[in-house]
Design a protein around this motif. Structure first.
Motif, short mmCIF file in Angstrom:
data_model
loop_
_atom_site.label_atom_id
_atom_site.label_comp_id
_atom_site.label_asym_id
_atom_site.label_seq_id
_atom_site.Cartn_x
_atom_site.Cartn_y
_atom_site.Cartn_z
N MET A 127 0.84 -1.20 0.00
CA MET A 127 0.00 0.00 0.00
C MET A 127 0.88 1.26 0.00
O MET A 127 0.62 2.20 -0.75
CB MET A 127 -0.89 -0.03 1.24
CG MET A 127 -2.18 0.71 1.04
SD MET A 127 -3.29 0.42 2.40
CE MET A 127 -4.25 -0.94 1.83
N ILE A 128 1.92 1.23 0.82
CA ILE A 128 2.84 2.39 0.86
C ILE A 128 3.47 2.58 -0.53
O ILE A 128 3.60 3.69 -1.03
CB ILE A 128 3.95 2.19 1.93
CG1 ILE A 128 3.31 2.23 3.32
CG2 ILE A 128 5.04 3.25 1.81
CD1 ILE A 128 4.26 1.84 4.45
N TYR A 129 3.82 1.47 -1.16
CA TYR A 129 4.46 1.53 -2.49
C TYR A 129 3.53 2.20 -3.51
O TYR A 129 3.95 3.06 -4.28
CB TYR A 129 4.82 0.10 -2.92
CG TYR A 129 5.67 -0.01 -4.17
CD1 TYR A 129 7.03 0.22 -4.12
CD2 TYR A 129 5.11 -0.41 -5.38
CE1 TYR A 129 7.83 0.08 -5.25
CE2 TYR A 129 5.90 -0.55 -6.52
CZ TYR A 129 7.26 -0.31 -6.45
OH TYR A 129 8.04 -0.44 -7.58
N VAL A 130 2.25 1.80 -3.48
CA VAL A 130 1.30 2.37 -4.45
C VAL A 130 1.02 3.83 -4.12
O VAL A 130 1.00 4.70 -5.01
CB VAL A 130 -0.02 1.56 -4.50
CG1 VAL A 130 -1.01 2.20 -5.45
CG2 VAL A 130 0.24 0.12 -4.93
N LEU A 131 0.81 4.13 -2.83
CA LEU A 131 0.53 5.53 -2.46
C LEU A 131 1.73 6.41 -2.83
O LEU A 131 1.57 7.51 -3.35
CB LEU A 131 0.23 5.63 -0.96
CG LEU A 131 -1.12 5.04 -0.54
CD1 LEU A 131 -1.25 5.01 0.97
CD2 LEU A 131 -2.29 5.82 -1.16
#
Ligand code: NDP
Length: 378
Positions: free
Chosen positions: A194-198
């Motif tokens: 999720m951090i990667y996509v955000l």
């Protein structure tokens, strides 16, 4: 085999493989349509792309982060209103996979046909054909085809990254439905991805200077890569964790978080340094004026450690996504292994492009920074 038994076997195969129904087609088309409307309708920073051969630039609207937030709110609200369940994407994953796959083949054929017949001479739309159908279909024939004012290449990468995000959300919801809560490995996998996509959407403008955007034509390779490969294979760890419960000690979890942070720092730091340097060649790198080769190639910061430190960071990150799954199976390591091979190949292709473009400057850069990706190893 008679015709009747042939159709019976085909129907069984369709059922087993989860063949697309009108429902999945509608979900895919609605998703792309809503995203396109958000893309056009929402405000966003306009970022000039790289200078093209004909000295023009494409201007990209960067509103992906806002689109993702609004879509996430809409997706959860729809589930709260019982229009569908959050688990629906995970439950229909196989069917959605085949639907998207077929969609990619059809769309890439349309784009190939439209691009081949283009009479426009601009760098973005001029057909660059080799005459070999398979090659041209796979690699594409135009650099930046658009549709209704949307740059298709920039759009599909957004659609793929968001698709991965929503698939993950749904996988998480499915585990809560089955287990009653998220397991520690699933929490780590979900948080990291999720951090990667955000982060991807927060720094969306950095995409405008990447190899895919500046150098690759738009063909089946990118369409398939963005819409099928990213969401459906990057999420393999999540699928795997639905069916397996690896035990993760606190120590292993902390180590895993440290590896993620390290990978993130190298990946984001390297990409940021290059982007800042391209925008303003006097920007400070690690607090110092940048060292360069011929004022064109950055030699400071991560770009002085290896010529593609950003790939190194991405590979470390990819491993950190899989480590929560433990060591009992190779399956959840598909993504890092694939990325490792892809980036090794990509680095060679980029190297050839840069050698051609920068000539002696590139030779000097290679002498100054001998390592391609892994310092002191490769
Ligand atoms: P880069 O962002 O590294 O872009 C390569 C380009 O940068 C070169 O062609 C050259 O272009 C310029 N360049 C190279 N060296 C220097 C230097 N020393 N100083 C200044 N400019 C330089 O490559 P990618 O687009 O391949 O990757 C971007 C990110 O996306 C990476 O972090 C990668 O890991 C990630 N990625 C992830 C994938 C995935 O599946 N998860 C797939 C592909 C990429 P120019 O002509 O502009 O100078």
């Amino acid at each position: 085999m008679g015709l009747a038994s042939f159709w019976a076997t085909a129907a069984e195969a369709r059922q087993f493989l989860g063949s697309p129904s009108r429902h999945e087609v509608a979900v895919l088309l609605c998703y792309l349509l809503i995203l396109a409307l958000l893309d056009r309708g929402l405000p966003g920073r306009i970022v000039p792309g790289a200078l093209l051969e004909d000295k023009t630039r494409i201007h990209y609207k960067c509103n992906g982060f806002l689109s993702l937030l609004l879509l996430s709110v809409a997706f959860t609200m729809g589930a709260a209103m019982r229009l569908y369940s959050l688990e629906v994407i995970a439950e229909k994953g196989v069917e959605l996979f085949f639907t998207t796959l077929i969609f990619c083949f059809l769309v890439s054929l349309i784009i190939y046909t439209a691009g081949s017949g283009s009479k426009i001479k601009s760098s973005s739309l001029r057909p660059r054909k080799t005459g070999n159908f398979l090659h041209d279909w796979w690699f594409g024939v135009q650099l930046n085809p658009g549709f209704l004012g949307i740059d298709l290449k920039f759009f599909t990468i957004k659609a793929g990254m968001m698709g991965w995000f929503f698939l993950n959300l749904s996988i998480g919801a499915k585990q809560i439905q089955i287990e009653g809560s998220l397991t520690l490995p699933m929490i780590l996998y979900q948080a990291f991805s999720m951090i990667y996509v955000l982060d991807f959407f927060w720094f969306e403008e950095y995409m405008t200077s990447t190899w895919d955007i500046i150098a690759e034509n738009f063909g089946l390779m990118l369409i398939f890569g963005d819409l099928v490969w990213i969401p459906f294979t990057f999420s393999i760890q999540g699928w795997w964790l639905l069916a397996h419960k690896p035990v993760l000690t606190k120590f292993a979890a902390i180590l895993n978080v440290i590896i993620f942070i390290l990978g993130y720092a190298v990946f984001r730091g390297a990409n940021m340094q290059k982007h800042l340097f391209k925008k303003d060649p006097t920007s400070l790198i690690w607090g110092q004026p940048p060292k360069t080769v011929g004022e064109k190639l950055l030699v400071s910061g991560y770009w002085g450690i290896a010529r593609h430190c950003n790939y190194l960071g991405d590979i470390i990150l990819a491993f950190s996504f899989s480590l929560p799954c433990g060591a009992s199976s190779l399956v959840p390591y598909f993504y890092p292994l694939y990325l490792f091979i892809l980036l090794l190949w990509r680095e060679r292709r980029d190297e050839a492009r840069c050698k051609e473009k920068y000539k002696d400057l590139w030779v000097e850069y290679c002498k100054t920074v001998p390592w391609r990706i892994f310092p002191y190893l490769y």
